[in-house]
Design a protein around this motif. Structure first.
Motif, PDB file in Angstrom:
ATOM      1  N   GLY A  28       0.832  -1.206   0.000  1.00 24.80           N
ATOM      2  CA  GLY A  28       0.000   0.000   0.000  1.00 24.80           C
ATOM      3  C   GLY A  28       0.864   1.252   0.000  1.00 24.80           C
ATOM      4  N   ILE A  29       0.393   2.286  -0.653  1.00 28.45           N
ATOM      5  CA  ILE A  29       1.159   3.528  -0.752  1.00 28.45           C
ATOM      6  C   ILE A  29       1.000   4.345   0.524  1.00 28.45           C
ATOM      7  N   ILE A  30       2.128   4.671   1.133  1.00 32.58           N
ATOM      8  CA  ILE A  30       2.132   5.528   2.314  1.00 32.58           C
ATOM      9  C   ILE A  30       2.301   6.982   1.885  1.00 32.58           C
ATOM     10  N   CYS A  31       3.232   7.213   0.970  1.00 34.52           N
ATOM     11  CA  CYS A  31       3.565   8.567   0.543  1.00 34.52           C
ATOM     12  C   CYS A  31       3.883   8.554  -0.949  1.00 34.52           C
ATOM     13  N   TYR A  32       3.408   9.561  -1.676  1.00 39.17           N
ATOM     14  CA  TYR A  32       3.729   9.708  -3.096  1.00 39.17           C
ATOM     15  C   TYR A  32       3.877  11.183  -3.394  1.00 39.17           C
ATOM     16  N   PHE A  33       4.912  11.514  -4.152  1.00 40.15           N
ATOM     17  CA  PHE A  33       5.163  12.907  -4.498  1.00 40.15           C
ATOM     18  C   PHE A  33       5.846  12.948  -5.854  1.00 40.15           C
ATOM     19  N   ALA A  34       5.379  13.766  -6.767  1.00 37.11           N
ATOM     20  CA  ALA A  34       5.986  13.896  -8.090  1.00 37.11           C
ATOM     21  C   ALA A  34       6.279  15.364  -8.377  1.00 37.11           C
ATOM     22  N   SER A  35       7.454  15.613  -8.955  1.00 37.34           N
ATOM     23  CA  SER A  35       7.843  16.957  -9.383  1.00 37.34           C
ATOM     24  C   SER A  35       8.056  16.919 -10.884  1.00 37.34           C
ATOM     25  N   ILE A  36       7.478  17.881 -11.597  1.00 36.91           N
ATOM     26  CA  ILE A  36       7.565  17.933 -13.052  1.00 36.91           C
ATOM     27  C   ILE A  36       8.446  19.115 -13.431  1.00 36.91           C
ATOM     28  N   TYR A  37       9.519  18.814 -14.152  1.00 37.04           N
ATOM     29  CA  TYR A  37      10.480  19.831 -14.586  1.00 37.04           C
ATOM     30  C   TYR A  37      10.494  19.911 -16.108  1.00 37.04           C
ATOM     31  N   VAL A  38      10.737  21.124 -16.621  1.00 36.64           N
ATOM     32  CA  VAL A  38      10.913  21.344 -18.058  1.00 36.64           C
ATOM     33  C   VAL A  38      12.327  21.870 -18.265  1.00 36.64           C
ATOM     34  N   GLN A  39      13.009  21.303 -19.251  1.00 35.64           N
ATOM     35  CA  GLN A  39      14.378  21.699 -19.561  1.00 35.64           C
ATOM     36  C   GLN A  39      14.463  21.998 -21.058  1.00 35.64           C
ATOM     37  N   VAL A  40      14.890  23.204 -21.403  1.00 38.74           N
ATOM     38  CA  VAL A  40      15.074  23.575 -22.807  1.00 38.74           C
ATOM     39  C   VAL A  40      16.253  22.774 -23.348  1.00 38.74           C
TER      40      VAL A  40
END
Length: 78
Positions: A28-40
């Protein structure tokens, strides 16, 4: 704790989704975190576009970019 990096390469920009998750012993998922980055392309600088706590963010974003191209980011601004 597990970290997954998904890179989506494009013609003008690259998108990188960094997912961090932690599960209990039953899966089971206790913690989830996603960061979305854009790079030229050609640049070393990454810009944080959005953070998400919804599991499966990388797969959903990849499908949206495949379907709509960079227009997928227009919905994120709203």
């Amino acid at each position: 704790m597990r970290q997954t990096i998904t890179r989506i390469k494009g013609l003008t920009v690259n998108v990188e989704v960094v997912e961090v998750s932690q599960s209990d012993k039953n899966g089971g998922i206790i913690c989830y975190f996603a960061s979305i980055y854009v790079q030229v392309r050609g640049s070393a600088e990454k810009r944080l576009v959005r953070r998400s706590r919804l599991p499966g963010t990388a797969a959903a974003l990849k499908a949206e970019i495949k379907r709509d191209g960079l227009r997928a980011f227009d919905r994120m601004k709203a």
